[in-house]
Design an enzyme around this catalytic site. Sequence first.
Site, PDB file in Angstrom:
ATOM      1  NE  ARG B  53       0.325   1.032   3.456  1.00  0.00           N
ATOM      2  CZ  ARG B  53       1.306   1.862   3.706  1.00  0.00           C
ATOM      3  NH1 ARG B  53       2.574   1.433   3.611  1.00  0.00           N
ATOM      4  NH2 ARG B  53       1.101   3.113   4.026  1.00  0.00           N
ATOM      5  NE  ARG B  90      -6.661   0.614  -2.040  1.00  0.00           N
ATOM      6  CZ  ARG B  90      -5.781   1.000  -1.112  1.00  0.00           C
ATOM      7  NH1 ARG B  90      -4.633   0.353  -0.978  1.00  0.00           N
ATOM      8  NH2 ARG B  90      -6.026   2.041  -0.321  1.00  0.00           N
ATOM      9  CG  ASP B 243      -3.239   7.887  -1.192  1.00  0.00           C
ATOM     10  OD1 ASP B 243      -3.196   8.440  -0.076  1.00  0.00           O
ATOM     11  OD2 ASP B 243      -2.903   6.705  -1.379  1.00  0.00           O
TER      12      ASP B 243
END
Lengths: 366, 366
Positions: B53, B90, B243
């Site tokens: 991640r 994702r 992100d």
Amino acid sequence: MKLNGEQRRTIWPSADARSVRIIDQTKLPHALEIVELRTVDDAARAIKTMQVRGAPLIGATAAYGLALALRGDATDAGLVNAVAHLAEQRPTAINLKWALGIVRDGVAALPPHQRAARALDIAAEICDEDVENCRLIGMHGRELIRAIADKKRGGAVNILTHCNAGWLACVDWGTATSPIYHAHDAGIAVHVFVDETRPRNQGAALTAFELGQHGVAHTLIVDNAGGHLMQHGEVDIVITGADRVTAEGDAANKIGTYLKALAAHDNGIPFYVAMPSSTIDWTLGDGSTIPIEDRGADEVLYVHGLRENGSLGRVLIAPPNTPACNPSFDVTPARLITGLITERGVAPASRDGLLSLYPERARQRA
Amino acid sequence: MKLNGEQRRTIWPSADARSVRIIDQTKLPHALEIVELRTVDDAARAIKTMQVRGAPLIGATAAYGLALALRGDATDAGLVNAVAHLAEQRPTAINLKWALGIVRDGVAALPPHQRAARALDIAAEICDEDVENCRLIGMHGRELIRAIADKKRGGAVNILTHCNAGWLACVDWGTATSPIYHAHDAGIAVHVFVDETRPRNQGAALTAFELGQHGVAHTLIVDNAGGHLMQHGEVDIVITGADRVTAEGDAANKIGTYLKALAAHDNGIPFYVAMPSSTIDWTLGDGSTIPIEDRGADEVLYVHGLRENGSLGRVLIAPPNTPACNPSFDVTPARLITGLITERGVAPASRDGLLSLYPERARQRA
């Protein structure tokens, strides 16, 4: 409120008045255990270990604890020692000192042999008054919710709350939850976003539990999520409780409340603090002077809950011996608070606002 | 970075180049398990289940995943399908699509039998570039920390960070942590407040772990505590990762980042976002259009960790079947961000600020 369909308070004396019973809130929602407090030490431990918690219930428990103490030692020295012992169990909630002061002042002039019985009566009066105050907070707060419901024309009013300022934090009804229960009972559609409230997860364990018992629609969220929901229009109003409100309207409440107040302010969402006047500390102006409890690292490093084998336990979430700090409350400045919901009505979070509801406090100062 | 004293990256190809190895980050900090990814499905699963991640590492894993896919099916259809499959694992981190685009564009013109080998080389280049970018972020960010240290005349600089934007989120160094490691390595005294970062506790499990491995002083806190610490002058600077950053400087990062940005702003504390340019989405202006992943209720209802018997497990923190929602990221508006720390330097969080570092993007638009 109802617990498994039965009408309950959070604290009540035994039939022979020799002890007091509480619900062990460290076991909820996974187990419902009633604990009997027979001595002042039992009461002090229940407060310290958070078998009881929430500013009003801490006060009620301390009042009963003092009555239990006076059954053993009703001398002047016994009275002074018991008050001091109980007062030091938790530092932030002002209701603790408030309730002890009420009981002490009510018995100090009596001969020792009358003190225990009178203290028990006063503790019961404190409980009854808390129930009535929370009921009135609910009536006043319900109208705030109703006004939003009217604007939404039938859509559910989305309320965000932090920690547990519910009936489990009081004797009945709750502070922040009382407007919610009263709105729900009046047929107003409400939905509650429940902050889990790390480190002790009182939102997840207690608020979600009691809202479920009462049939109020709710959604559990992590403490991090509230800002995002507010940015996206999913929260109409925030209502929290308080552990201490200063005479100028600053409010100490469970750690993290300040962050939600900032997010509400940034998104134009009303932010209310609901509390009985016993939570007001008229001796303080600036909230930054409120003592903030530090409960130690283990509450941060470990999370308690129900294990998959059905027993209660805890898991370590960080490397062993990770340094941690754990301030348990923060102070939301009055400038971020839309209003204070008290038993006498809703006031701006300011000295003038509070004095408009409690004018006798202005006379005391003059 | 060093792991148990050994120099490591978070992802590396096997000696025969037939597979890729990662650290299973769902087991940290309690167990160090290396997982071998042999197929594109292995890579997709590692991304989906968060064995890997962090935006940069998601990108690197996707690049290697595409190389693994092309070993099996290097046709045009195989390429298109593998890109689509990996991209959907994702939604929020833009680096995923960015890395897949780099590999796809680098192999599409080649005959199929050359594609897998070239994809593997490109994936390695993406990793090397990420390491270098993170190193440069660290050099630039270190000077921000040094300036605060100079003002504090030797007192440790207190840095708050949220989630894990560490070397475990990248290939090496980290984004938010790289300035911290570089400052520490340069002899500047630093201390890090680590938000635990519910629901998955990447701060507690990963950031506290890697800071401890590197010997950087740190204190774990619940996500609720940062505002209180900022009110009391205990935080000098906030540095988080991202992100996805829009062309106007809005930053999507782990849920709760927005709340810390609000608190930093309210207390006059600088708030920086550190990210490589691969995290910039030049196609978006307004951050509210960034897709936000919802990871489901179980992450809210259960907390994972090390049980007292030494095995990994989880505990339920709420009544069974409590409704929960779990938005995993929020967007911090550019107005709350003091600056963006990129591999090319520090820029204001605005279109002009980003274009001052990446002028070739202005030329592309013209």
